[in-house]
Design an enzyme around this catalytic site. Structure first.
Site, short mmCIF file in Angstrom:
data_model
loop_
_atom_site.label_atom_id
_atom_site.label_comp_id
_atom_site.label_asym_id
_atom_site.label_seq_id
_atom_site.Cartn_x
_atom_site.Cartn_y
_atom_site.Cartn_z
N HIS A 108 37.59 39.45 37.90
CA HIS A 108 38.27 38.44 38.73
C HIS A 108 38.47 38.94 40.14
CE1 HIS A 108 41.49 41.15 37.46
NE2 HIS A 108 42.16 40.74 38.53
N ASP A 110 41.69 38.53 42.87
CA ASP A 110 43.10 38.16 42.69
C ASP A 110 43.41 36.78 43.28
OD1 ASP A 110 43.74 40.37 41.19
OD2 ASP A 110 44.17 41.60 42.95
N HIS A 259 37.07 42.60 40.32
CA HIS A 259 37.50 43.79 39.59
C HIS A 259 37.98 43.43 38.19
CE1 HIS A 259 41.19 42.23 41.43
NE2 HIS A 259 41.85 42.79 40.44
N ARG A 275 51.90 46.80 42.56
CA ARG A 275 51.03 46.33 43.62
C ARG A 275 51.59 45.18 44.44
NH1 ARG A 275 48.71 41.65 43.20
NH2 ARG A 275 47.37 41.01 41.49
C1 OGA Z 1 45.49 43.84 39.75
C2 OGA Z 1 44.62 44.29 38.66
C3 OGA Z 1 43.84 46.35 37.75
C4 OGA Z 1 44.39 47.51 37.02
O1 OGA Z 1 46.39 44.62 40.13
O2 OGA Z 1 45.26 42.74 40.27
O3 OGA Z 1 43.77 43.54 38.23
O4 OGA Z 1 43.57 48.35 36.66
N1 OGA Z 1 44.84 45.54 38.25
O5 OGA Z 1 45.59 47.56 36.78
MN MN Z 2 43.59 41.80 39.65
#
Ligand code: OGA
Ligand code: MN
Length: 289
Positions: A108, A110, A259, A275
């Site tokens: 995806h 974000d 990702h 994050r």
């Molecule tokens: C995000 C995500 C990836 C992870 O923070 O948007 O997809 O490895 N994280 O935690």
């Molecule tokens: Mn993500």
């Protein structure tokens, strides 16, 4: 002016910058170099930020732009911080399973399921399991550029419909309350399949496993091309696999990467990440489910 040194992390994308301490003031000119390295490499890793406080994380993130307030997924918010989320398998203070324990297991970008897809995501690794808990990233400029002229022409002007429910895999251990909340807060949207990056001016494929069909196409018609494009975009030559160290701060550009959080670790050990998300330009339009 001191020049930062970058080291490439893979052929496709990613660069590491050493010698930055975000608990100390960061001169504007150093930040400008980090920002440019991020635009050029799509992902930048700043290792060694073990002591980063939530406040310092927020302050650094704001230098990239206005922060998202996580209204599409309020359950992930860190207590007392609207603009910070916690991604962890660590149970809550009340002893409940973490609402974010299986987030991001499909490819995806974000907030691709909203009308304001994210610009930058800034993820801090607080605690990592002994092995694994990796994240994979794919370079969507490369994915686009490798397509044939014919398919590029076909995709020009096409939109893909995103459904937040497609981010949840049946085998994931998701909290039904969180899934219901995601459903209620996020109606389907359509996003252009090819986007021009507003800063680099380059075209990137914009598509992920959260897309369920193309607009004005049936599900059945859409599936083979959706599957092909996702498989193509995540070919090993376009991918970087991040193996985390505690204290890594990773900044990725959601406008030209996708990702996936792998979940490749012993769930009895704690993985704790925090994050922020920097708001992108408005994009796409609402559609009927
Ligand atoms: C995000 C995500 C990836 C992870 O923070 O948007 O997809 O490895 N994280 O935690
Ligand atoms: Mn993500």
């Amino acid at each position: 002016m001191e020049k930062i040194r970058t080291r490439k992390l893979s052929h496709a994308l990613g660069a590491e910058i050493l010698g930055i301490d975000l608990t100390q003031p960061l001169p504007a000119d150093t930040f400008a170099q980090i920002y440019q390295a991020w635009i050029d490499n799509l992902i930048v890793v700043l290792p060694g930020q073990q002591a980063l406080t939530p406040q310092q994380h927020l302050e650094f993130s704001r230098r990239f732009g206005e922060l998202d307030r996580n209204e599409s997924s309020p359950s992930y918010r860190m207590k007392g911080h609207t603009e910070l989320i916690e991604l962890t398998n660590k149970p809550t203070e009340e002893g409940n399973p973490s609402p974010s324990r299986d987030v991001g297991r499909r490819w995806h970008s974000d907030l691709d399921f909203t009308l304001k897809p994210t610009k930058a995501s800034i993820l801090w690794g607080g605690q990592l399991p002994d092995v694994g808990g990796d994240t994979m990233f794919a370079n969507m400029y490369m994915a686009y550029e490798a397509l044939s002229p014919g398919l590029k022409r076909t995709l020009e002007g096409m939109h893909a419909v995103y459904d937040v429910m497609a981010s949840v895999r049946p085998q994931d251990n998701r909290d039904p309350k969180v899934v219901a909340e995601l459903r209620e807060l996020n109606l389907p949207v359509a996003q252009p399949v090819v986007r021009v990056h507003p800063e680099s001016g380059r075209k990137a494929l914009f598509l992920s496993e959260r897309a369920v069909r193309f607009e004005d196409w049936t599900h059945a018609e859409s599936q083979p091309l959706l599957r092909y494009l996702c498989e193509h975009a995540t070919s090993p030559e376009f991918v970087y696999r991040k193996q985390w160290q505690a204290g890594d701060l990773l900044i990725w550009d959601n406008r030209c990467t996708i990702h996936q959080a792998l979940g490749d670790y012993d769930k009895r050990q704690v993985r704790y990440m925090r994050r922020t998300a920097v708001q992108g330009e408005p994009s796409g339009h609402s559609v009927q489910a």
